[in-house]
Design an enzyme around this catalytic site. Structure first.
Site, PDB file in Angstrom:
ATOM      1  N   ALA A   4      -4.253  -2.408   0.995  1.00 49.50           N
ATOM      2  CA  ALA A   4      -4.955  -2.972   2.155  1.00 49.50           C
ATOM      3  C   ALA A   4      -3.955  -3.519   3.158  1.00 49.50           C
ATOM      4  O   ALA A   4      -2.776  -3.681   2.846  1.00 49.50           O
ATOM      5  CB  ALA A   4      -5.893  -4.092   1.698  1.00 49.50           C
ATOM      6  N   ASN A   5      -4.449  -3.781   4.356  1.00 48.09           N
ATOM      7  CA  ASN A   5      -3.667  -4.498   5.351  1.00 48.09           C
ATOM      8  C   ASN A   5      -4.077  -5.961   5.320  1.00 48.09           C
ATOM      9  O   ASN A   5      -5.202  -6.280   4.937  1.00 48.09           O
ATOM     10  CB  ASN A   5      -3.987  -3.969   6.747  1.00 48.09           C
ATOM     11  CG  ASN A   5      -3.251  -2.701   7.064  1.00 48.09           C
ATOM     12  OD1 ASN A   5      -2.997  -1.889   6.185  1.00 48.09           O
ATOM     13  ND2 ASN A   5      -2.907  -2.537   8.327  1.00 48.09           N
ATOM     14  N   ARG A   6      -3.214  -6.822   5.785  1.00 46.20           N
ATOM     15  CA  ARG A   6      -3.603  -8.210   5.984  1.00 46.20           C
ATOM     16  C   ARG A   6      -4.498  -8.281   7.212  1.00 46.20           C
ATOM     17  O   ARG A   6      -4.083  -7.893   8.298  1.00 46.20           O
ATOM     18  CB  ARG A   6      -2.379  -9.074   6.282  1.00 46.20           C
ATOM     19  CG  ARG A   6      -1.517  -9.337   5.106  1.00 46.20           C
ATOM     20  CD  ARG A   6      -0.444 -10.354   5.484  1.00 46.20           C
ATOM     21  NE  ARG A   6       0.663 -10.247   4.554  1.00 46.20           N
ATOM     22  CZ  ARG A   6       0.643 -10.725   3.315  1.00 46.20           C
ATOM     23  NH1 ARG A   6      -0.431 -11.369   2.865  1.00 46.20           N
ATOM     24  NH2 ARG A   6       1.678 -10.578   2.525  1.00 46.20           N
ATOM     25  N   SER A   7      -5.708  -8.730   7.045  1.00 44.89           N
ATOM     26  CA  SER A   7      -6.596  -8.936   8.187  1.00 44.89           C
ATOM     27  C   SER A   7      -7.758  -9.795   7.740  1.00 44.89           C
ATOM     28  O   SER A   7      -8.400  -9.508   6.729  1.00 44.89           O
ATOM     29  CB  SER A   7      -7.132  -7.605   8.707  1.00 44.89           C
ATOM     30  OG  SER A   7      -8.180  -7.834   9.632  1.00 44.89           O
TER      31      SER A   7
ATOM     32  N   PRO B 211      -9.944  -5.443   7.461  1.00 49.81           N
ATOM     33  CA  PRO B 211      -9.043  -4.451   6.863  1.00 49.81           C
ATOM     34  C   PRO B 211      -9.854  -3.287   6.318  1.00 49.81           C
ATOM     35  O   PRO B 211     -11.084  -3.303   6.349  1.00 49.81           O
ATOM     36  CB  PRO B 211      -8.423  -5.239   5.701  1.00 49.81           C
ATOM     37  CG  PRO B 211      -9.545  -6.121   5.239  1.00 49.81           C
ATOM     38  CD  PRO B 211     -10.360  -6.466   6.483  1.00 49.81           C
TER      39      PRO B 211
END
Ligand code: CTP
Ligand code: CA
Length: 228
Positions: free
Chosen positions: A33-36, A21
């Protein structure tokens, strides 16, 4: 630095990969943030290195270990990721697997934002981040021979992936359904469809390692095909 000559289908090739992310600070203690997990991008970096490539991995904040035999550059924000990617070019192949935050806070606070007691939340004003894949895919000079992106979608998978292929100047889009019920986000398996100008290839559900192996094989074949 490299004492032995690498062998394998990507020997002599340089591959630049983004993974994980990005974190976009709101204030010193909070971020967007993104989920990653970084699992898919890191697995691709490891597979490309095993195939003999010189690999640079630009990674956002992740908790998984660095892949073996790979140069790892750590970044936090999308803008730092773009800078690191631009500094790492030229490359024969670019694979942009990061889950880049689309927006950052327009003016992050240097101090922790405090509740003011009114019960009213603060309003965050957002600015769009640069698109790293589109920047690399549409480079007028020094564009990698092959540019690969991902399309994480929860609906209209193929239409959206085709649109991204076009708009971002990519040669391949690895399209995957990231609806919560698929368990792809954070999980160990992935069901992808490979979209190119030639059409759509459906892959079975595979481990992220096997998706990485197969993608590296496709890339090596494509490079060989185009006489690179
Ligand atoms: N990407 C990127 N830089 C960004 C946003 C996305 O490099 N600022 C890359 C991702 O690494 C991925 C591809 O673009 O390879 C598609 O990401 P995705 O989030 O699916 O596409 P977006 O263009 O951001 O569209 P949206 O989120 O609105 O669906
Ligand atoms: Ca996005």
């Amino acid at each position: 630095r490299r004492l032995s000559v690498a062998s394998g289908p990507l020997a002599g090739k340089s591959v630049l990969i983004t993974s994980g992310p990005t974190h976009e600070p709101i204030d010193p203690v909070r971020y967007i943030a993104n989920r990653s997990s970084g699992k898919q991008g890191h697995a691709i970096a490891a597979a490309a290195a095993r195939a003999g490539a010189r690999v640079t991995l630009v990674s956002g904040p992740v908790t998984i270990p660095d892949p073996a035999g790979v140069r790892v550059l750590r970044v936090e924000t999308a803008r730092e990721m773009l800078q690191a990617v631009e500094a790492a070019l030229p490359a024969d192949v670019a694979i942009m697997a990061a889950a880049v935050a689309d927006w950052r806070v327009a003016s992050g606070s240097g101090q922790k934002i405090k509740k003011d007691g009114s019960g009213k939340p603060p309003a965050l004003s957002l600015a769009e981040n640069p698109d790293i894949l589109a920047t690399v895919g549409t480079l007028a000079e020094g564009r990698p021979c092959l540019v690969v992106g991902f399309a994480a979608e929860t609906q209209n998978l193929i239409d959206n992936a085709r649109a991204k292929l076009q708009r971002k100047g990519a040669d391949f889009i690895v399209a995957n359904d990231v609806s919560p019920e698929t368990g792809v986000m954070g999980g160990d398996a992935n069901t992808v469809r490979l979209v190119s100008r030639d059409g759509v290839e459906d892959w079975p559900t595979l481990s992220k390692e096997d998706v990485a192996e197969r993608l590296v094989a496709v890339i090596a074949a494509k490079l060989a095909d185009s006489g690179e």
